[in-house]
Motif scaffolding. Structure first.
Motif, short mmCIF file in Angstrom:
data_model
loop_
_atom_site.label_atom_id
_atom_site.label_comp_id
_atom_site.label_asym_id
_atom_site.label_seq_id
_atom_site.Cartn_x
_atom_site.Cartn_y
_atom_site.Cartn_z
N VAL A 162 73.02 45.88 32.30
CA VAL A 162 72.68 44.86 31.45
C VAL A 162 73.26 43.39 31.39
O VAL A 162 72.60 42.30 31.70
N CYS A 163 74.63 43.51 31.75
CA CYS A 163 75.24 42.42 31.94
C CYS A 163 74.93 41.77 33.07
O CYS A 163 74.55 40.51 33.27
N ILE A 164 74.59 42.26 34.35
CA ILE A 164 74.29 41.87 35.47
C ILE A 164 73.05 41.03 35.29
O ILE A 164 72.91 39.98 35.92
N GLN A 165 72.14 41.56 34.49
CA GLN A 165 70.87 40.63 34.34
C GLN A 165 71.10 39.70 33.65
O GLN A 165 70.36 38.39 33.67
N VAL A 166 71.85 39.64 32.66
CA VAL A 166 72.19 38.38 31.80
C VAL A 166 72.85 37.41 32.62
O VAL A 166 72.52 36.20 32.79
N PHE A 167 73.82 37.83 33.84
CA PHE A 167 74.35 36.84 34.61
C PHE A 167 73.27 36.18 35.56
O PHE A 167 73.41 35.21 35.80
N ASN A 168 72.30 37.12 35.95
CA ASN A 168 71.27 36.58 36.61
C ASN A 168 70.24 35.16 35.92
O ASN A 168 70.07 34.19 36.52
N ILE A 169 70.18 35.54 34.42
CA ILE A 169 69.49 34.52 33.78
C ILE A 169 70.23 33.16 33.66
O ILE A 169 69.86 32.33 33.90
N ILE A 170 71.64 33.51 33.67
CA ILE A 170 72.51 32.38 33.50
C ILE A 170 72.47 31.59 34.83
O ILE A 170 72.03 30.12 34.71
N PHE A 171 72.35 32.01 36.02
CA PHE A 171 72.44 31.56 37.22
C PHE A 171 71.06 30.93 37.27
O PHE A 171 70.85 29.71 38.00
N LYS A 172 69.75 31.35 37.08
CA LYS A 172 68.70 30.67 37.12
C LYS A 172 68.68 29.46 36.18
O LYS A 172 68.18 28.40 36.69
N LYS A 173 69.28 29.66 35.20
CA LYS A 173 69.19 28.22 34.26
C LYS A 173 70.15 27.31 35.03
O LYS A 173 69.92 26.10 34.82
N ILE A 174 71.32 27.61 35.63
CA ILE A 174 72.18 26.68 36.32
C ILE A 174 71.43 26.14 37.18
O ILE A 174 71.41 24.90 37.57
N LEU A 175 70.58 26.63 38.27
CA LEU A 175 69.89 26.42 39.24
C LEU A 175 68.79 25.32 38.71
O LEU A 175 68.52 24.13 39.47
N LYS A 176 68.08 25.65 37.68
CA LYS A 176 67.29 24.65 37.15
C LYS A 176 68.03 23.28 36.62
O LYS A 176 67.35 22.07 36.75
N LYS A 177 69.26 23.20 36.33
CA LYS A 177 70.17 21.98 35.83
C LYS A 177 70.29 21.32 37.02
O LYS A 177 70.63 20.11 37.07
N LEU A 178 70.12 22.16 38.22
CA LEU A 178 70.55 21.13 39.46
C LEU A 178 69.17 20.62 40.07
O LEU A 178 69.03 20.38 41.23
N ALA A 179 68.39 20.59 39.10
CA ALA A 179 66.72 20.04 39.56
C ALA A 179 66.23 20.78 40.53
O ALA A 179 65.47 20.32 41.40
N MET A 180 66.18 22.09 40.28
CA MET A 180 65.49 22.86 41.42
C MET A 180 64.50 23.57 40.66
O MET A 180 64.43 23.53 39.34
N TYR A 181 63.45 24.04 41.11
CA TYR A 181 62.29 24.39 40.76
C TYR A 181 61.94 25.59 41.20
O TYR A 181 62.16 26.23 42.30
N GLN A 182 61.60 26.54 40.24
CA GLN A 182 61.48 28.00 40.41
C GLN A 182 60.18 28.41 40.83
O GLN A 182 59.16 27.95 40.30
N ILE A 183 60.03 28.97 42.07
CA ILE A 183 58.84 29.62 42.46
C ILE A 183 59.18 31.04 42.90
O ILE A 183 59.66 31.28 43.70
N GLY A 184 58.44 31.84 42.09
CA GLY A 184 58.66 33.28 42.33
C GLY A 184 60.13 33.36 41.66
O GLY A 184 60.28 32.91 40.69
N ARG A 185 60.90 34.11 42.59
CA ARG A 185 62.19 34.65 42.21
C ARG A 185 63.25 33.44 42.57
O ARG A 185 64.38 33.38 42.27
N ASN A 186 62.80 32.42 43.49
CA ASN A 186 63.70 31.62 44.13
C ASN A 186 63.62 30.23 43.66
O ASN A 186 62.66 30.00 42.87
N PHE A 187 64.60 29.38 44.25
CA PHE A 187 64.48 27.99 43.50
C PHE A 187 64.52 27.01 44.77
O PHE A 187 65.21 27.32 45.74
N TYR A 188 63.75 26.03 44.52
CA TYR A 188 63.43 25.15 45.54
C TYR A 188 63.67 23.51 45.12
O TYR A 188 63.40 23.29 43.85
N LYS A 189 64.11 22.78 46.08
CA LYS A 189 64.18 21.40 45.84
C LYS A 189 63.13 20.57 46.39
O LYS A 189 62.98 20.13 47.46
#
Lengths: 396, 844
Positions: free
Chosen positions: B193-220
């Motif tokens: 469960v923690c691993i999943q929470v870490f994944n959520i945290i990193f998704k959020k971090i990548l959004k903060k880097l102005a990346m755009y989520q498409i599917g599972r990945n993040f794009y600029k």
């Protein structure tokens, strides 16, 4: 006498009270009212005071004339989170950029505080805002909005209490409302404000009353204020607050969200859209050219279609006779060996290209930067392979 | 040889996948929110609303969502504990150590780090997930704490004082809502469960880097690469995940590109219009468009095209939700300030998914072609050599280029104020890039008939084997060549080269009967029907174009109705000047294989070993069908193969015909070797995320039972290995201050592997440009008890045996044969090939 008639009126409306229902819902009608205003006056800079969850801004961002959208609200944090997506540029906005820039900024702040970033707007809307202000704030409101922001146009909407008896409950429409004015009260206040700050005002509304209660007026009353201009009719051109530059900057609002949209005013987007359009056009011309060539080879009788030599109907592009004549006059596409060439002078005649660049020299400069490999040596034509499928294929 | 031939030959060609839509098909996990503070200046967002079920608090995130991250479910399958011989050590020993840089980053946590899971209820109950989240987030008590909340389950890193906390909050409507927060679990950092929470945290971090989520990945989107000649935009980005590797928590980032198409459906239709005649226009249109995913430019939603309504025009009216009628033209003008330019276009029809499973009639959406962007690449686009080349040129990154991107991402994460703050509040520390030690396995010798060669480069030994005799070949005496009248001259020329090439490798090619046909698919087909009889050894067709129906009709007929090996060659290929001899050599080798010949071998220390490759893919025409291919070696030298293929009607890629296949292969082996193989090693390719458990519970028993039933006393020992070509891990080797791909034969079996699996990475293919993609092997069943070192080396040896390419390939040869077979059936034949062909590599 008066009392009796009132009672009578109430009695007569009781059974009908529940039928008061607006389609589309009233809040939507208010937003569409603003959209109509935007369509009519084409403002460049629009601010919405008390924007709530920014629904109106989401609707206004589609208008091509709008280049700056601002929302201000006190309680933004509560509702912003799920609309920030809608206010940010989407994939579609990147693939098909707008013609003009658009920036969206949301501020946390009050409509009765001055902030110099709201100076110079063409339109400020206050939809269902003033009834939430207490008497102290209401007193400050005209000075801030009309006196200080002083936009070209202000739209203010507020509930019309004359209409309230038609609703089952007799209280205010929302528990946070500090007051609800009847038509006379609103018009009196509005006219005074307009006079004081040299605006004209006209009254209208949304949510028409049922036929049997015409006198109560619209459910939502709206005042449209326009700044008086020395030259009437050109309000949008004569900048309302040009002289404000000298005033000190005041930043009372806190920025909570900003977004900037891709547009053709930004060079790399223009370059991409132009190159794509040009190559689409060239490809279409090539297809037609090859088709005609094959026809000639097989020496079939020419059909009528052949006569417009190389003019291909692109989607959504219906060439007018004048445009066809213009293109006909320009240098024709040609092929040398396996290469096919379309002169820039011909391309510029196509509206989809012409819309993006006005003259051949700009076209040349941009294409030379965007698709240098596709230009002939003299940079006068775009070149592609006559048969794009003529490339080495492997065997299976 | 053209680039495409090379790609195919090496077995890197993939079956075209269905249109890759940029739809937010993600992942429920992304829908749940992670935040550290009440500050919402970031672009945290809820991309999809999921129904909140009252939910069993014990299984957060995974079970409540329909489509959970399937690779997480794979990680719960522990196979290593059942394999006694690798319980303590699963690393090999042979080879030269090599230091490798990975795309993994350390994530450090304080020793006593724990996650506290709470269950939140509301009185009065709130339907709206948004409101639930908003109320909780804005509460003073929680506003400064690191938290993740999906509307029901709340995760905190700091324990609340009480086991049950009551909070109350006012809604903007003036009511009061009581929130009860109850502690349900305390989770150690190692919990899944923690691993999943870490994944959520990193998704959020990548959004903060102005990346755009498409599917599972993040794009600029801010740094796109444009390919205007193909109407494409490429967005650079990353595929990221946090996961537990051998003994620590690591962050993986791999460079990824999103391909976006800059073409509307209307433009696509207009282009089609020019290619086809009016009469079949609508038909062609429907054939090409139905099933594609489109993106509407105004609201950024994706839809599937289910139908095209040619009777509706934009000037027609439709009923809005409020009951009023409006024309499409007016609607788009009013809503989106869009002026439709073509008033004669039809409308696209898309069935909308209903949220509830009630029996209400599905709603449909009408879409205007002009406003819909196509998404993903169609089969046609992926078969366009130029387009793919253009894309490859932009997306292929050298190891150094890739490393620079990674370094920049790591730098951004560490420098961005919001990102760093987010990590700090959770107590995470983003560490340095992981380096590890791999081993380079010794190179293999290639055994020819009268010669043993040690290739200069294992990537391509075609030069080394020039003038060497192949192991065995049947003489080709009675055969046909079918060509068009125009191709007669080149055919004669080619035949001359072919016979010369054949004789130098010990493959006797007699003069064939040449049949000429008109240049059209029907004429070719009828010529085949007329002249081919079972006595013919082989049919060669010189095809005038690569139109699919030439190839498909001929292959279909010759693979099932009248089983005769066939070889198709494009006229264009034979026109290449100066290439004729190398083309002829390659085709001669293919033909020899199709007649049951053997080209070369490697030394196999195990004396009685059968290797099997299994692959599965979806049929191109009938979408509900899955094609399963099975290829088994039938001699100890591993040079002769038994190949079978079946079409089965299932939703998943799990095979249920393995018993028949395995029994058939064992019978064949028995016939040739008068006994059963002592060992069987099965390589299973084509396994999707989340199928590991099904594989163990469903496929392995099928194989086991056929093996045990084959013999009464001693049965063969079985091993099953899952092969994955796609993995996000990359390894690079540092060389004189630059980075390079690791040498061929590099094995990684520590640190980047999983603690619960018997797994390893092997780099067996060369990438002349770009970064090599290691192949991942996971041994899920192993009776053989071979030492890990032997298993790795055997696997490496098998990568040398693919007869369509004189060099190493990325996966073991039986897997590649099975892939090639399923590809042929799924693309062209669509039915089971005749059993008469099963003893030769007829599908090469």
């Amino acid at each position: 006498m008066e009392k009796n008639s009132m009672e009578e009126f109430q009695r007569s409306t009781v059974p009908r009270k529940n039928v008061i229902e607006f389609r589309p819902p009233l809040y939507k009608q208010r937003y569409f009212f603003v959209k109509d205003i935007v369509n009519q006056y084409k403002p460049k800079k629009v601010a919405d005071l008390g924007c709530g969850n920014a629904t109106l801004l989401c609707m206004l961002k589609f208008h091509s004339c709008v280049q700056e959208l601002v929302g201000v609200d006190l309680l933004m944090d509560r509702l912003l989170d799920w609309n920030s997506d809608k206010l940010s540029p989407s994939i579609g906005d990147h693939l098909g950029p707008r013609d003009l820039d658009l920036s969206i900024v949301l501020y946390r702040g009050s409509a009765v505080e001055k902030d110099s970033r709201l100076l110079g707007f063409d339109l400020i809307t206050c939809i269902e805002l003033i009834e939430h202000l207490d008497s102290e704030d209401l007193a400050k409101f005209p000075e801030v909005v009309f006196g200080y922001f002083s936009p070209g146009m202000v739209v203010i909407s507020t509930p019309n209490s004359d209409f309230n008896p038609l609703f089952p409950a007799s209280t205010f429409r929302n528990s946070d409302h500090k007051f609800e004015w009847n038509q006379t009260q609103f018009q009196h206040w509005a006219s005074n404000v307009a006079k004081l700050y040299s605006y004209t005002v006209e009254f209208t509304g949304v949510g028409a009353p049922p036929p049997w209660a015409k006198h109560v007026g619209y459910c939502t009353q709206i005042g449209i204020f326009k700044k008086k201009q020395p030259d009437p009719g050109s309000w949008i051109l004569a900048k309302p607050t040009g002289s404000r530059v000298s005033e000190p900057e005041e930043h009372a609002y806190q920025v909570v969200f900003t977004a900037s949209f891709p547009s053709l005013q930004q060079k790399h987007f223009l370059l991409f859209v132009l190159c794509t359009e040009v190559l689409k056009e060239v490809e279409a011309i090539r297809q037609k050219y090859v088709w005609i060539m094959k026809r000639k080879e097989s020496s079939e009788p020419e059909s009528e279609e052949d006569t417009d030599s190389g003019l291909v109907r692109r989607p959504g592009l219906f060439l007018t006779d004048a445009q066809v004549a213009q293109i006909e006059k320009s240098p024709k596409p040609y092929s040398v060996g396996k290469r096919f060439y379309v002169p820039l002078k011909r391309l510029i005649g196509y509206p989809k290209v012409n819309r993006l660049v006005a003259d051949v020299s700009t076209l040349r400069t941009l294409l030379a930067e965007g698709i240098p490999m596709r230009m002939n040596r003299a940079h006068t034509s775009v070149q592609i392979d006559l048969d794009p499928y003529d490339y080495p294929h492997d065997y299976r | 040889m053209s680039g495409r031939a090379r790609v195919r030959a090496r077995g890197r060609a993939r079956s075209p996948s269905p249109a890759d839509a940029p739809s937010p098909t993600s992942v429920d996990i992304s829908a749940s929110e992670a935040s550290s503070t009440g500050d919402f200046a970031g672009t945290s967002r809820i991309s999809q609303t999921h129904g909140v079920s009252p939910g069993d608090a014990r299984c957060p995130f995974i079970q409540r969502s329909g489509k959970s991250r399937r690779d997480f479910t794979d990680l719960d399958v522990c196979t290593r504990e059942k394999l006694a011989h690798v319980r303590d050590c699963k690393t090999g020993s042979s080879g030269v150590p090599v230091k490798l840089v990975t795309n993994l980053f350390n994530l450090d946590l304080p020793q006593d780090w724990q996650l506290y899971q709470y269950h939140v209820t509301y009185v009065p109950d709130l339907e709206s997930r948004r409101l639930r989240i908003a109320l909780l987030y804005n509460h003073r008590e929680l506003s400064n704490k690191a938290k993740a909340f999906d509307g029901v389950i709340l995760f905190l890193t700091q324990k609340l004082e009480e086991k049950v906390t009551e909070l109350s909050s006012e809604t903007h409507r003036g009511g009061t809502v009581k929130m009860t927060i109850t502690l349900t679990r305390e989770l150690p950092a190692s919990s899944s469960v923690c691993i999943q929470v870490f994944n959520i945290i990193f998704k959020k971090i990548l959004k903060k880097l102005a990346m755009y989520q498409i599917g599972r990945n993040f794009y600029k989107p801010s740094e796109p690469v444009e390919i205007p000649q193909h109407k494409l935009s490429l967005w650079p980005g990353f595929a990221i995940s946090v996961s537990r590797f051998e003994n620590r928590l690591l962050f993986t980032a791999d460079v990824s590109y999103k391909i976006l198409r800059n073409e509307t459906v209307l433009e696509f239709m207009t282009d089609l219009r020019q290619e086809t005649t009016m009469s079949c226009f609508t038909q062609t249109c429907e054939k090409r468009l139905l099933g594609l995913i489109v993106l509407t430019r105004y609201n950024n939603k994706t839809y599937r095209i289910d139908d095209i309504d040619w009777s509706v025009k934009p000037t027609h009216t439709f009923q809005k939700q409020d009951g009023t009628e409006i024309t499409y033209v007016d609607y788009y003008k009013q809503q989106y300030d869009i002026t439709l330019s073509d008033l004669n276009q039809p409308v696209l029809v898309s069935l909308l998914k209903t949220k509830r499973n009630d029996n209400t009639e599905p709603r449909v959406a009408h879409l205007i072609p002009e406003l819909c962007f196509l998404t993903g690449l169609t089969c046609q686009a992926t078969s366009d050599f130029r387009l793919m080349k253009a894309v490859a040129e932009e997306t292929r990154l050298s190891p150094l280029g890739r490393q620079q991107r990674l370094a920049r991402l790591a730098d951004d994460i560490q420098r961005n104020k919001d990102a760093r703050f987010e990590l700090e509040t959770w107590g995470l520390h983003f560490g340095c890039q992981v380096s590890l030690t791999g081993r380079v396995l010794p190179s293999e010798k290639i055994l020819m008939q009268d010669h043993v060669c040690q290739p200069a480069s294992a990537a391509d030994w075609s030069k080394d084997m020039r003038n060497c005799k192949i192991l065995s070949a049947q003489s080709l005496n009675k055969w046909l060549i079918l060509c068009s009248n125009r191709a007669e001259y080149v055919t004669e020329n080619f035949l001359h080269c072919l016979r010369r090439a054949g004789s130098s490798m010990g493959f006797n090619v007699d003069y064939p009967k040449i049949i000429k046909a008109q240049e059209d698919p029907a004429a070719f087909f009828s010529a085949v029907q007329k002249h081919v009889n079972p006595d013919v050894q082989l049919v060669m067709c010189i095809l005038p174009s690569n139109q699919k129906n030439y190839y498909d009709t001929i292959k279909n007929y010759l693979n099932s109705f009248c089983p005769v090996p066939s070889q198709c060659v494009l006229t264009r290929t034979l026109n290449k000047q100066g290439m004729m001899m190398s083309v002829a050599t390659k085709i001669a080798m293919q033909m020899a294989c199709k007649l049951g010949g053997e080209l070369w071998a490697v030394e196999i220390p195990l004396k009685s070993l059968m290797v099997v490759g299994i692959d599965a893919c979806k049929d191109e025409v009938s979408k509900g069908m899955v094609v399963v291919g099975f290829v088994a070696s039938i001699n100890p030298g591993i040079t002769r193969w038994f190949s079978r293929c079946i079409l089965q009607r299932t939703a998943t890629d799990v095979a249920d015909c393995l018993k028949v296949f395995m029994t058939g292969a064992l019978n064949k082996w028995y016939k040739h070797n008068h006994g059963l193989p002592a060992r069987i090693i099965v390589y299973r390719n084509g396994v999707g995320d989340g199928q590991l458990k099904t594989l163990i519970e469903y496929e392995v028993p099928q194989l086991l039972s056929s093996v045990t039933e084959a013999s009464a006393n001693t049965s063969s020992k079985l091993s099953v290995i899952v092969v994955r070509k796609k993995c996000t891990l990359r390894f690079c080797m540092e060389m004189s201050r630059s980075l390079q791909n690791p040498p061929l034969g590099t094995v990684v079996d520590s640190e980047a592997t999983r603690p619960d699996w018997y797994d390893f990475y092997l780099i067996s293919q060369a990438a002349c440009r770009g970064t090599v993609n290691p192949t991942y092997y996971n041994v899920i069943y192993d009776d053989n008890g071979l030492k890990p070192d032997h298993m790795q080396r055997l696997t490496f040896k098998l990568c040398h045996l693919y007869y369509n390419w004189p060099g190493l390939i990325s996966i073991p040869a039986p897997c590649q044969y099975a892939h090639k077979l399923t590809f042929l059936v799924a693309q062209s034949i669509h039915k089971e090939p005749s059993l008469e062909l099963a003893n030769s590599l007829f599908y090469l």
